[in-house]
Scaffold this motif. Structure first.
Motif, short mmCIF file in Angstrom:
data_model
loop_
_atom_site.label_atom_id
_atom_site.label_comp_id
_atom_site.label_asym_id
_atom_site.label_seq_id
_atom_site.Cartn_x
_atom_site.Cartn_y
_atom_site.Cartn_z
N CYS A 94 0.84 -1.22 0.00
CA CYS A 94 0.00 0.00 0.00
C CYS A 94 0.87 1.26 0.00
CB CYS A 94 -0.94 -0.02 1.21
SG CYS A 94 -1.94 -1.51 1.31
N ILE A 95 1.89 1.22 -0.82
CA ILE A 95 2.89 2.29 -0.80
C ILE A 95 2.29 3.63 -1.27
CG2 ILE A 95 5.06 3.02 -1.93
CD1 ILE A 95 5.64 -0.16 -1.83
N CYS A 96 1.46 3.58 -2.31
CA CYS A 96 0.88 4.83 -2.84
C CYS A 96 -0.12 5.41 -1.84
CB CYS A 96 0.21 4.60 -4.18
SG CYS A 96 1.35 4.05 -5.43
N SER A 97 -0.90 4.55 -1.19
CA SER A 97 -1.83 5.04 -0.16
C SER A 97 -1.06 5.77 0.92
CB SER A 97 -2.57 3.86 0.51
OG SER A 97 -3.77 3.58 -0.15
N LYS A 98 0.02 5.16 1.33
CA LYS A 98 0.81 5.75 2.42
C LYS A 98 1.34 7.11 2.00
CE LYS A 98 4.27 4.73 5.88
NZ LYS A 98 5.25 3.81 6.39
N ALA A 99 1.90 7.19 0.79
CA ALA A 99 2.49 8.46 0.34
C ALA A 99 1.42 9.54 0.22
CB ALA A 99 3.17 8.23 -1.01
N LEU A 100 0.26 9.17 -0.35
CA LEU A 100 -0.80 10.18 -0.54
C LEU A 100 -1.34 10.70 0.78
CD1 LEU A 100 -3.10 8.90 -3.44
CD2 LEU A 100 -1.94 11.10 -3.28
N THR A 101 -1.60 9.78 1.71
CA THR A 101 -2.22 10.23 2.95
C THR A 101 -1.19 10.90 3.86
OG1 THR A 101 -2.06 7.97 3.85
CG2 THR A 101 -4.17 8.61 2.88
N GLU A 102 0.08 10.57 3.67
CA GLU A 102 1.14 11.31 4.38
C GLU A 102 1.16 12.76 3.88
OE1 GLU A 102 3.51 11.22 6.80
OE2 GLU A 102 2.41 9.43 7.43
N ALA A 103 1.10 12.92 2.53
CA ALA A 103 1.10 14.26 1.94
C ALA A 103 -0.14 15.03 2.41
CB ALA A 103 1.13 14.17 0.42
N ILE A 124 -4.60 18.64 5.37
CA ILE A 124 -5.90 18.21 5.90
C ILE A 124 -5.64 17.70 7.32
CG2 ILE A 124 -7.71 16.44 5.67
CD1 ILE A 124 -7.11 16.53 2.60
N PRO A 125 -6.40 18.20 8.30
CA PRO A 125 -6.11 17.78 9.68
C PRO A 125 -6.16 16.26 9.82
CG PRO A 125 -7.95 19.35 9.61
CD PRO A 125 -7.53 19.11 8.20
N GLY A 126 -5.04 15.68 10.23
CA GLY A 126 -4.99 14.23 10.43
C GLY A 126 -4.88 13.46 9.13
N GLY A 127 -5.01 14.12 7.99
CA GLY A 127 -4.86 13.46 6.69
C GLY A 127 -6.12 12.81 6.15
N VAL A 128 -7.16 12.68 6.96
CA VAL A 128 -8.42 12.09 6.46
C VAL A 128 -9.59 12.95 6.92
CG1 VAL A 128 -7.81 9.65 6.26
CG2 VAL A 128 -8.51 10.56 8.46
N GLN A 129 -10.69 12.85 6.18
CA GLN A 129 -11.85 13.68 6.49
C GLN A 129 -13.10 12.86 6.77
OE1 GLN A 129 -11.74 17.49 4.69
NE2 GLN A 129 -10.52 16.76 2.98
N HIS A 130 -12.99 11.56 6.74
CA HIS A 130 -14.17 10.72 6.96
C HIS A 130 -14.05 10.04 8.32
CE1 HIS A 130 -15.58 11.14 2.84
NE2 HIS A 130 -14.29 11.18 2.55
N ASN A 131 -15.09 10.16 9.11
CA ASN A 131 -15.05 9.53 10.42
C ASN A 131 -15.00 8.01 10.32
OD1 ASN A 131 -15.04 11.92 11.75
ND2 ASN A 131 -17.23 11.94 12.21
N LEU A 132 -15.41 7.48 9.18
CA LEU A 132 -15.43 6.02 9.04
C LEU A 132 -14.12 5.49 8.46
CD1 LEU A 132 -19.03 5.57 7.59
CD2 LEU A 132 -18.30 5.47 9.96
N ALA A 133 -13.16 6.41 8.21
CA ALA A 133 -11.92 5.98 7.57
C ALA A 133 -11.05 5.17 8.54
CB ALA A 133 -11.14 7.19 7.10
N PHE A 134 -10.33 4.22 7.97
CA PHE A 134 -9.34 3.48 8.76
C PHE A 134 -8.09 4.32 8.88
CE2 PHE A 134 -11.98 0.05 7.52
CZ PHE A 134 -11.88 -0.83 8.58
N ASN A 135 -7.59 4.47 10.07
CA ASN A 135 -6.36 5.24 10.24
C ASN A 135 -5.20 4.36 10.67
OD1 ASN A 135 -7.89 7.46 9.67
ND2 ASN A 135 -8.33 7.89 11.82
N TYR A 136 -5.48 3.09 10.87
CA TYR A 136 -4.45 2.21 11.39
C TYR A 136 -4.12 1.11 10.40
CZ TYR A 136 -1.95 -0.93 14.47
OH TYR A 136 -0.98 -1.74 15.02
N PRO A 137 -2.86 0.88 10.04
CA PRO A 137 -1.68 1.64 10.48
C PRO A 137 -1.58 3.01 9.80
CG PRO A 137 -1.03 -0.11 8.98
CD PRO A 137 -2.49 -0.26 9.19
#
Ligand SMILES: Cc1ncc(COP(=O)(O)O)c(C=O)c1O
Length: 483
Positions: A48-57, A62-75
């Protein structure tokens, strides 16, 4: 409508489920073995290398990198590129069986082509929004009235949260009373007055950061299923402004995570009638997922007001609203020059042509295909299979469902409460972390769930999809400590 037209083939034995849940919470947690968990986490690091890079960017902007309360943040959060039917694909090209289904609305399956085609057609002719009346507003309201007779009138808004705000405002304006009572632990959106008793019963204002005390002064919670406490609150409220409304999710808080007995809603209806309060059903999840008559049709209980959310458009944006009794709904009459009696609601983009056309055709397609019932049977198959795995490996976990809403409790965190404060304080963190780990492990096995403990099935979930999913669940569940 008969039971055959609803997603629930048989109402669960609620007492038996609570007995199993209590036993789960009584025991120490059974997380995934460390060696296996490391393997599951390894999936994310290597695949999941591209996911990691995008959400790191994204964290930069974006606060915390995600905007959906239902999103997985782990890892780390996943970035999704494509969704269709029962599947989702991430930006690295990995395919998942999608039991999140956007948090529930896509009973037809994701990105369902016949509805998408109608949306495209409309976009070609008038675009998504004009600010003036469109015929599809009427068509959708008429269809709702046919499917759910309690919806004499309907006011479309932008989200479930907005529907709740409007319903409570109308209830207070109509009854002249103050208090609004909800079940502890239930989520009814994030408006100032409803961030109260969230997720864990008895927590009151614990999550109400940034919300002045006055906003929740007239919000109250009762312990789930405790009708005696609800009655006492309503009795006391006679001396402190009265009860304007009781708001419930008809299957129980958090989409039935804390399930109700079958006659619960009827009893709440009777209490509301006794005390002159309005009964509000929050059908944000159950509306159409349980059947086209909603939970109210299934339980045979007529609420005064019903809140709709994401399901009203089959998952298209700007989805929400409130419907119900004509005499109450007339408080929302809009247009320039509304009267002083008006309960104010608004929203520039609400009731836009795009949302209305999507909702109208999504509901018609659900009716034509019998989607809620097909999705419900998929939920039954998934639950039965999960319980077989749980029994085979002698696990303390609990699976149960209300049709296409499937619960898989492994950590029991959602069942902790303030009645046992010490246990809550000691165990909430490790149990929540276990739930996160379970979610990540399912994901590494190609399964997307809601927060590692809930699954929504859709019409697209064929027997093959469910059986494939069960094999993947088994890989995870057979990896827990002590197996
Ligand atoms: C039962 C219930 N009510 C209200 C809401 C809030 O709806 P929205 O997210 O559209 O504001 C949700 C959202 O998940 C919900 O599940």
């Amino acid at each position: 409508m008969t039971d055959a037209q609803y997603a629930i083939s048989e109402w669960h034995d609620t007492d038996a489920i609570y007995a199993r849940l209590r036993e789960l919470v009584r025991q120490p947690i059974r997380p995934i073995r460390r060696d296996r968990m490391n393997e599951f986490i390894g999936y994310f690091e290597t695949k999941c290398i591209c996911s990691k890079a995008l959400t790191e960017a994204a964290k930069q902007y974006i606060p915390g990198g995600v905007q959906h309360n239902l999103a997985f943040n782990y890892p780390f959060p996943m970035a999704i590129e494509k969704a269709e039917g029962p599947y989702m694909w991430d930006v690295d090209g990995n395919r998942y069986i999608d039991f999140l289904q956007a948090g529930g609305p896509t009973v037809l399956g994701s990105n369902y082509a016949p509805v998408r085609d109608k949306v495209f057609e409309l976009l070609q002719s008038c675009g998504p929004v004009t600010g003036l009346f469109h015929e599809y507003e009427l068509k959708l309201a008429q269809l709702l009235n046919r499917l759910m007779p309690s919806i004499e009138m309907f006011r479309m808004l932008g989200s479930g949260t907005e529907g709740v705000i409007a319903a409570i405002r109308a209830a207070r304006a109509f009854t002249g009373k103050k208090k609004v009572i909800k079940a502890g632990g239930a989520y009814h959106g994030w408006s100032d007055q409803m961030v109260y008793g969230l997720h864990i019963p008895g927590t009151g204002r614990m999550e109400a950061k940034g919300i002045p005390g006055g906003c929740t002064r007239d919000t109250q919670e009762f312990y789930p299923n405790d009708l005696g406490q609800l009655r006492r609150l309503m009795l006391l409220n006679r001396l402190r402004g009265g009860t304007a409304a009781v708001i419930v999710e008809p299957v129980g808080p958090e989409s039935g995570t804390r399930p109700v007995p079958r006659d619960f809603n009827q009893k709440v209806r009777e209490l509301c009638d006794e005390f002159g309060a309005l009964l509000i059903f929050d059908e944000v999840v159950t509306g159409f997922r349980l059947g086209l008559g909603g939970a109210q049709g299934y339980f045979g209980v007529r609420p005064d007001l019903t809140i709709f959310g994401k399901c009203i458009t089959g998952g298209y944006p700007m989805a929400g609203g409130v419907g119900g009794r004509r005499d109450i709904l007339m408080r929302f009459a809009a247009g320039i020059g509304g009267s002083g009696e008006r309960a104010y609601v608004g929203g520039t983009l609400s009731a836009n042509p795009l949302s209305c056309v999507a909702g109208y055709y999504a509901l018609l397609e659900m009716e034509r295909t019998n989607a809620p019932v097909i999705a419900g049977r998929a939920g039954d198959r998934l639950t039965k299979g999960l319980n077989e795995i749980i029994a085979r490996y002698k696990l303390p976990f609990v699976a149960f469902n209300q049709g296409s809403i499937v619960h898989l409790e492994t950590s029991g965190v959602m069942l902790l409460d303030f009645k046992n404060l010490l246990k809550l304080m000691r165990e909430v963190k490790p149990r929540r972390h276990m739930m996160e780990e379970m979610g990540a492990a399912y994901m590494a096995q190609g399964l997307i769930t809601l927060a590692g403990s809930r699954m929504y099935t859709s019409m697209a979930d064929t027997d093959e999809v469910i059986d494939d999913a069960l094999g993947r669940f088994e890989t995870v569940l057979s990896s827990v400590e002590g197996v």
